[in-house]
Design a protein around this motif. Structure first.
Motif, PDB file in Angstrom:
ATOM      1  N   ALA A   1       0.855  -1.196   0.000  1.00 14.11           N
ATOM      2  CA  ALA A   1       0.000   0.000   0.000  1.00 14.11           C
ATOM      3  C   ALA A   1       0.888   1.242   0.000  1.00 14.11           C
TER       4      ALA A   1
ATOM      5  N   ASN B   1      -4.971   5.197   0.057  1.00 10.89           N
ATOM      6  CA  ASN B   1      -4.989   3.744   0.260  1.00 10.89           C
ATOM      7  C   ASN B   1      -5.509   3.090  -1.018  1.00 10.89           C
TER       8      ASN B   1
ATOM      9  N   PHE C   1      -3.196   4.191   9.273  1.00 10.55           N
ATOM     10  CA  PHE C   1      -3.983   4.207   8.028  1.00 10.55           C
ATOM     11  C   PHE C   1      -5.458   4.037   8.334  1.00 10.55           C
TER      12      PHE C   1
END
Ligand SMILES: C=CCO[C@@H]1O[C@H](CO)[C@@H](O[C@@H]2O[C@H](CO)[C@H](O)[C@H](OCc3cn(Cc4cccc(/C=C/CN=C(N)N)c4)nn3)[C@H]2O)[C@H](O)[C@H]1NC(C)=O
Length: 135
Positions: free
Chosen positions: A41, A111, A90
Motif C-alpha cells: 500500500a 490507500n 492508516f
C-alpha cells in the motif's frame, strides 16, 4: 536485505512507530508496508541522493509487482546522521506517515489497495532501526 516483519495484523487506528538513525553517508532508505513484498500500500522512500533525486520523499504503491504513480514530496524532514521517529497509521482512505524527529511533519498517501490490515512491513537501505512499537 533489510528487516522484514510479516503476519502483523495492524488495523486502522493503530500505528507502527519506528525509531532509528540515518547514517551520515545515507543515500536512500525505504519503509514498505502492505499485504506482502509485492503488494505494498505504501513504499515510503526518502532519497538523500539517489536516482538523480536530492532530498525528496518518494511514495508509491506496488500491486502485483507493478509500481503505481509516484507521489513526490519535497518537504524533507530527515537529516544525515540524525535519529528519526516515524509513525505510520492508516484508514480506508489513506495512509498517514508522521515524522516526529527531526521536526514534525505529516504526509498522506491514498490507500489505493483498499488495505484493511497491514500484514507486511519492511525497512530497506540506509536506516538503522533501533525500535519498533505497535501502538
Ligand atoms: C526519470 C526516469 C524514469 O523515472 C524514474 O523511474 C525509476 C524506475 O521506476 C524510479 O525509481 C523507482 O521508484 C520506485 C518508486 O516509485 C522505487 O523506489 C524503485 O526502487 C525499488 C527498490 C527498492 N529497493 C530496495 C532499497 C530501497 C532503498 C535503498 C536501498 C539501498 C540503498 C543503498 N545505500 C547506499 N548505496 N548508500 C535499497 N531497491 N529498489 C525505484 O527504482 C524513479 O523514481 C523515477 N524518477 C522520476 C523522476 O520519475
Amino acid at each position: 536485505c533489510g528487516m522484514v516483519l510479516t503476519h502483523l495484523n495492524v488495523h486502522p487506528g493503530e500505528c507502527i512507530a519506528v525509531k532509528g538513525t540515518v547514517p551520515p553517508d545515507a543515500k536512500s532508505f525505504a519503509l514498505n508496508m502492505g499485504r506482502a513484498g509485492s503488494d505494498l500500500a505504501l513504499h515510503f522512500n526518502p532519497r538523500f541522493e539517489s536516482h538523480g533525486d536530492t532530498c525528496i520523499i518518494i511514495c508509491n504503491s506496488l500491486q502485483g509487482g507493478e509500481w503505481g504513480e509516484e507521489q513526490r514530496e519535497p518537504d524533507f524532514p530527515f537529516q544525515l546522521g540524525q535519529d528519526a521517529k516515524i509513525c505510520i497509521s492508516f484508514n480506508d482512505q489513506e495512509l498517514t506517515v508522521a515524522v516526529a524527529l527531526p521536526g514534525e511533519q505529516q504526509l498522506k498517501f491514498p490507500n489505493r489497495l483498499g488495505l484493511e490490515a497491514i500484514e507486511f512491513f519492511s525497512v530497506e537501505g540506509d536506516f538503522r532501526v533501533k525500535s519498533i512499537k505497535f501502538k
